[in-house]
Design an enzyme around this catalytic site. Sequence first.
Site, mmCIF file in Angstrom:
data_model
loop_
_atom_site.group_PDB
_atom_site.id
_atom_site.type_symbol
_atom_site.label_atom_id
_atom_site.label_comp_id
_atom_site.label_asym_id
_atom_site.label_seq_id
_atom_site.Cartn_x
_atom_site.Cartn_y
_atom_site.Cartn_z
ATOM 1 C CB SER A 147 29.307 19.922 75.865
ATOM 2 O OG SER A 147 29.035 21.117 75.190
ATOM 3 C CE1 TYR A 160 34.683 21.303 74.237
ATOM 4 C CE2 TYR A 160 32.540 21.634 73.230
ATOM 5 C CZ TYR A 160 33.333 21.583 74.359
ATOM 6 O OH TYR A 160 32.783 21.803 75.596
HETATM 7 N N1 LIG Z 1 32.345 26.673 79.880
HETATM 8 C C1 LIG Z 1 31.308 26.146 79.292
HETATM 9 O O1 LIG Z 1 30.288 26.808 79.046
HETATM 10 C C2 LIG Z 1 31.307 24.691 78.939
HETATM 11 C C3 LIG Z 1 30.202 24.201 78.225
HETATM 12 C C4 LIG Z 1 30.160 22.841 77.944
HETATM 13 C C5 LIG Z 1 31.163 21.986 78.363
HETATM 14 N N2 LIG Z 1 32.233 22.506 79.037
HETATM 15 C C6 LIG Z 1 33.289 21.567 79.451
HETATM 16 O O2 LIG Z 1 33.686 21.836 80.776
HETATM 17 C C7 LIG Z 1 35.057 21.458 80.963
HETATM 18 C C8 LIG Z 1 35.819 22.611 81.574
HETATM 19 O O3 LIG Z 1 35.752 23.699 80.672
HETATM 20 P P1 LIG Z 1 36.030 25.202 81.108
HETATM 21 O O4 LIG Z 1 35.093 26.037 80.330
HETATM 22 O O5 LIG Z 1 36.089 25.308 82.576
HETATM 23 O O6 LIG Z 1 37.499 25.390 80.468
HETATM 24 P P2 LIG Z 1 38.811 26.148 81.015
HETATM 25 O O7 LIG Z 1 39.673 26.321 79.821
HETATM 26 O O8 LIG Z 1 38.416 27.356 81.791
HETATM 27 O O9 LIG Z 1 39.465 25.105 82.036
HETATM 28 C C9 LIG Z 1 40.013 23.894 81.607
HETATM 29 C C10 LIG Z 1 41.092 23.445 82.584
HETATM 30 O O10 LIG Z 1 41.572 22.165 82.119
HETATM 31 C C11 LIG Z 1 42.991 22.153 82.254
HETATM 32 N N3 LIG Z 1 43.582 21.210 81.308
HETATM 33 C C12 LIG Z 1 43.768 21.365 79.969
HETATM 34 N N4 LIG Z 1 44.405 20.301 79.474
HETATM 35 C C13 LIG Z 1 44.603 19.436 80.510
HETATM 36 C C14 LIG Z 1 45.203 18.173 80.614
HETATM 37 N N5 LIG Z 1 45.759 17.561 79.557
HETATM 38 N N6 LIG Z 1 45.232 17.575 81.827
HETATM 39 C C15 LIG Z 1 44.705 18.186 82.914
HETATM 40 N N7 LIG Z 1 44.137 19.403 82.870
HETATM 41 C C16 LIG Z 1 44.091 20.014 81.683
HETATM 42 C C17 LIG Z 1 43.415 23.581 81.967
HETATM 43 O O11 LIG Z 1 44.714 23.844 82.505
HETATM 44 C C18 LIG Z 1 42.303 24.374 82.637
HETATM 45 O O12 LIG Z 1 42.638 24.680 83.991
HETATM 46 C C19 LIG Z 1 35.559 21.033 79.583
HETATM 47 O O13 LIG Z 1 35.497 19.641 79.462
HETATM 48 C C20 LIG Z 1 34.573 21.691 78.639
HETATM 49 O O14 LIG Z 1 34.471 21.026 77.429
HETATM 50 C C21 LIG Z 1 32.336 23.835 79.315
#
Ligand SMILES: NC(=O)c1ccc[n+]([C@@H]2O[C@H](COP(=O)([O-])OP(=O)(O)OC[C@H]3O[C@@H](n4cnc5c(N)ncnc54)[C@H](O)[C@@H]3O)[C@@H](O)[C@H]2O)c1
Length: 284
Positions: A147, A160
């Site tokens: 991230s 986080y």
């Molecule tokens: N959205 C962004 O802008 C952004 C930015 C930087 C990093 N990220 C990273 O991208 C990844 C996905 O984030 P997102 O924004 O799509 O989040 P999101 O909340 O939309 O999706 C996360 C998914 O992970 C699943 N999950 C949660 N706990 C779990 C577990 N113990 N085992 C298996 N699955 C599990 C949830 O059910 C969900 O479907 C994360 O690692 C997040 O830190 C996202």
Amino acid sequence: MAKDLEVFSGGVAVITGAGSGIGAGLARRAGELGMTVVVSDISETRAEAVAEEIRAKGGKAEALVVDVAQPAALDRFAALVNERFGDVRLLINNAGIETLGYVWEIPAARWEATLNINIHGVVHGVRAFVPYMLKSGKPAWIGNLSSIGGLSVMPTQTAYIMTKHAVQAFSECLYLEMDLVKAPIHVSAIIPGMIKTGIFDAAAGAGEPEAASRHRTVMRELMADYGMELAEGAKIILEKIAAGEFWVSTQPDMTEQVTAGRIEFLRTQSFPTLAEQARQLLGA
Ligand SMILES: NC(=O)c1ccc[n+]([C@@H]2O[C@H](COP(=O)([O-])OP(=O)(O)OC[C@H]3O[C@@H](n4cnc5c(N)ncnc54)[C@H](O)[C@@H]3O)[C@@H](O)[C@H]2O)c1
């Protein structure tokens, strides 16, 4: 031919946390490119819905329930995938959760969940799948969700942020380990600037502390206003992974700006400071 089509038009893709957000976006894109997609998530309903969407468009996908916070579940998952689908070409350790609030206000269970899902989920995903990849000797690609927060700091997002620093460092070391053992396994650190997902939607639990709730609202609004569309982000990520890039930034300008500040901080060994804009966002 576009590099993503050349590299990912076949083979097996395994994506954790693929029931929504970035994981779901990557699963859909991998399905479009022609991969057999293993859509894994802690939620069966969400994983099945994404797999069904891919199949409805003529793609190949199967949903599997996996809680990445359980190392043994990842071992069983890797064995099952290997047996049922064969060699894995693309592994994305994506599952992650946001946790907001002052360090001392976050309940111990939430701290544990954040570290287990965001750090150990990635570590044990790699630990479980890599031996099969090495044994097959075939080229494979691993992307870990770092991230912008893995390159910077932000108070009240401490839990986080520290997990993402860990994933960033882990990915850099893993890249070098693959080089040391001359494995045909490409490692990438995926750095979404901001992609529109529901990550800031749900409070971590009842009675979320006030600072956390305020921060969550600000972040959710920022994401709605400035976030990249999911499909566009997923396309960029798979193109860059296919091109063998280590730094997979969806918004490289943001990554550059943040790293420039970080380099200056480390070079001058100054006190940690918060930009005025961030201070205002946090209501300080
Ligand atoms: N959205 C962004 O802008 C952004 C930015 C930087 C990093 N990220 C990273 O991208 C990844 C996905 O984030 P997102 O924004 O799509 O989040 P999101 O909340 O939309 O999706 C996360 C998914 O992970 C699943 N999950 C949660 N706990 C779990 C577990 N113990 N085992 C298996 N699955 C599990 C949830 O059910 C969900 O479907 C994360 O690692 C997040 O830190 C996202």
